[in-house]
Design a protein around this motif. Structure first.
Motif, PDB file in Angstrom:
ATOM      1  N   MET A 107      13.465  34.434   3.569  1.00  0.00           N
ATOM      2  CA  MET A 107      12.250  35.004   4.148  1.00  0.00           C
ATOM      3  C   MET A 107      11.005  34.520   3.397  1.00  0.00           C
ATOM      4  O   MET A 107       9.970  34.232   4.012  1.00  0.00           O
ATOM      5  N   ARG A 108      11.102  34.422   2.086  1.00  0.00           N
ATOM      6  CA  ARG A 108       9.958  33.938   1.313  1.00  0.00           C
ATOM      7  C   ARG A 108       9.647  32.476   1.645  1.00  0.00           C
ATOM      8  O   ARG A 108       8.483  32.091   1.812  1.00  0.00           O
ATOM      9  N   ILE A 109      10.686  31.662   1.734  1.00  0.00           N
ATOM     10  CA  ILE A 109      10.486  30.248   2.043  1.00  0.00           C
ATOM     11  C   ILE A 109       9.833  30.081   3.411  1.00  0.00           C
ATOM     12  O   ILE A 109       8.973  29.215   3.605  1.00  0.00           O
ATOM     13  N   LEU A 110      10.206  30.932   4.372  1.00  0.00           N
ATOM     14  CA  LEU A 110       9.640  30.862   5.723  1.00  0.00           C
ATOM     15  C   LEU A 110       8.354  31.669   5.862  1.00  0.00           C
ATOM     16  O   LEU A 110       7.825  31.803   6.960  1.00  0.00           O
ATOM     17  N   ARG A 111       7.855  32.192   4.742  1.00  0.00           N
ATOM     18  CA  ARG A 111       6.588  32.928   4.693  1.00  0.00           C
ATOM     19  C   ARG A 111       6.576  34.147   5.611  1.00  0.00           C
ATOM     20  O   ARG A 111       5.569  34.493   6.223  1.00  0.00           O
ATOM     21  N   MET A 112       7.720  34.807   5.696  1.00  0.00           N
ATOM     22  CA  MET A 112       7.788  36.086   6.391  1.00  0.00           C
ATOM     23  C   MET A 112       7.354  37.195   5.441  1.00  0.00           C
ATOM     24  O   MET A 112       7.618  37.127   4.235  1.00  0.00           O
ATOM     25  N   GLU A 113       6.710  38.210   5.977  1.00  0.00           N
ATOM     26  CA  GLU A 113       6.310  39.368   5.177  1.00  0.00           C
ATOM     27  C   GLU A 113       7.534  40.252   4.964  1.00  0.00           C
ATOM     28  O   GLU A 113       8.146  40.728   5.925  1.00  0.00           O
ATOM     29  N   ILE A 114       7.890  40.477   3.712  1.00  0.00           N
ATOM     30  CA  ILE A 114       9.056  41.314   3.409  1.00  0.00           C
ATOM     31  C   ILE A 114       8.609  42.763   3.334  1.00  0.00           C
ATOM     32  O   ILE A 114       7.806  43.129   2.468  1.00  0.00           O
ATOM     33  N   PRO A 115       9.094  43.627   4.237  1.00  0.00           N
ATOM     34  CA  PRO A 115       8.676  45.041   4.220  1.00  0.00           C
ATOM     35  C   PRO A 115       9.054  45.725   2.908  1.00  0.00           C
ATOM     36  O   PRO A 115      10.074  45.402   2.297  1.00  0.00           O
ATOM     37  N   MET A 116       8.242  46.681   2.496  1.00  0.00           N
ATOM     38  CA  MET A 116       8.503  47.397   1.253  1.00  0.00           C
ATOM     39  C   MET A 116       9.859  48.086   1.275  1.00  0.00           C
ATOM     40  O   MET A 116      10.533  48.195   0.247  1.00  0.00           O
TER      41      MET A 116
END
Length: 284
Positions: free
Chosen positions: A54-63
């Motif tokens: 998710m970080r590599i694809l620049r997705m926002e990771i919900p808290m």
């Protein structure tokens, strides 16, 4: 029942719309796992791979996307489907929310959890014929995106159609350097005597969870040697064994490639150790 953002729906419910970015652009990542009697095999490894993807694809990771939260959501989903058994194949898909064209309108995400019953709680050594062939119509790119478990799998889909049309159980995929990197649904290991070889991530193979676990097992074995290096197609027919790995099958031995038939003695021994490692992960 499937779990969409914490809510349950029947399998035939229309949940996603035509604007879904997973449908339109393959803008999604997923994890496929074994769930047995309340335990997710190698869950921490799957979770951290998902977060990294998710970080590599620049997705926002919900808290709320903690290891504990997602594990609980998966367990809730399996509880909704207990009538089907106590061993499941679980797929957790995360996709960017609707909106935008190639550039998304938002980096916020949704998740979908699905389950399918499994025939056995542990990995089995299957003895049936399993013939493979090289698929050379399209090539795996040597980059980080190829290491991720995304929904961009057209190459694998077309290779699957090729396998079906020609009576093969699977196909082996090659990269732009014409080296063999993986199968349609798993990583490849090549056995020569006591040396076991698998392609490096830099060649474009999936960063597989069972690949990682098996490499740990081989590396810790006194009588086996692990080699992470490029695999030439010319090596395949000279090997003693070929086998594939993924999180659902564990280890799948290849019985035939072209005119060469293979044994499975090393694979069987490793499968027993993989099952033991899976049981150990379930008690931690």
């Amino acid at each position: 029942m499937v779990n969409f953002n914490g809510n349950f729906f029947t399998n035939d419910t229309a949940i996603l719309t035509h604007n879904n970015r997973g449908l339109k652009y393959g803008d999604a990542v997923f994890e496929t796992m074994r769930y047995v009697n309340g335990t997710l095999f190698f869950w921490e490894d799957h979770y951290f791979r998902l977060m990294a993807s998710m970080r590599i694809l620049r997705m926002e990771i919900p808290m709320e996307f903690t290891l504990e939260f997602l594990e609980e959501e998966i367990k809730r989903t399996t509880m909704e489907n207990t009538a089907e058994g106590d061993a499941f194949r679980v797929r957790l898909t995360v996709f960017r929310n609707d909106g935008g064209l190639y550039a998304p309108a938002t980096n916020n995400v949704s998740y979908l959890i699905e389950t399918t019953p499994l025939e056995s709680p542990f990995y089995l050594a299957k003895e049936e014929a399993y013939e493979v062939e090289l698929f050379k119509d399209f090539y795996v790119s040597k980059d980080m995106l190829s290491n991720l478990k995304t929904s961009n799998k057209l190459l694998h889909v077309v290779a699957g159609v090729y396998a079906q049309e020609n009576g093969y159980a699977n196909c082996l995929l090659v990269n732009t350097d014409k080296n063999v990197v993986e199968a349609i649904n798993g990583n490849l290991f090549v056995v020569n005597d006591k040396q076991i070889k698998t392609a490096p991530l830099s060649d474009g193979c999936l960063d597989g969870i069972v690949r990682k676990k098996l490499m740990e097992i081989i590396d810790a074995s006194e009588n086996l040697e692990l080699l992470e290096a490029s695999v030439s197609p010319f090596e395949l027919q000279k090997a003693d064994e070929l086998f594939l790995t993924n999180s659902i099958a564990g280890i799948q031995s290849i019985t035939k490639y072209r005119k060469k038939e293979f044994g499975n003695a090393i694979a069987k021994g490793l499968l027993a150790k993989l099952n033991a490692k899976a049981r150990l992960s379930s008690t931690n």
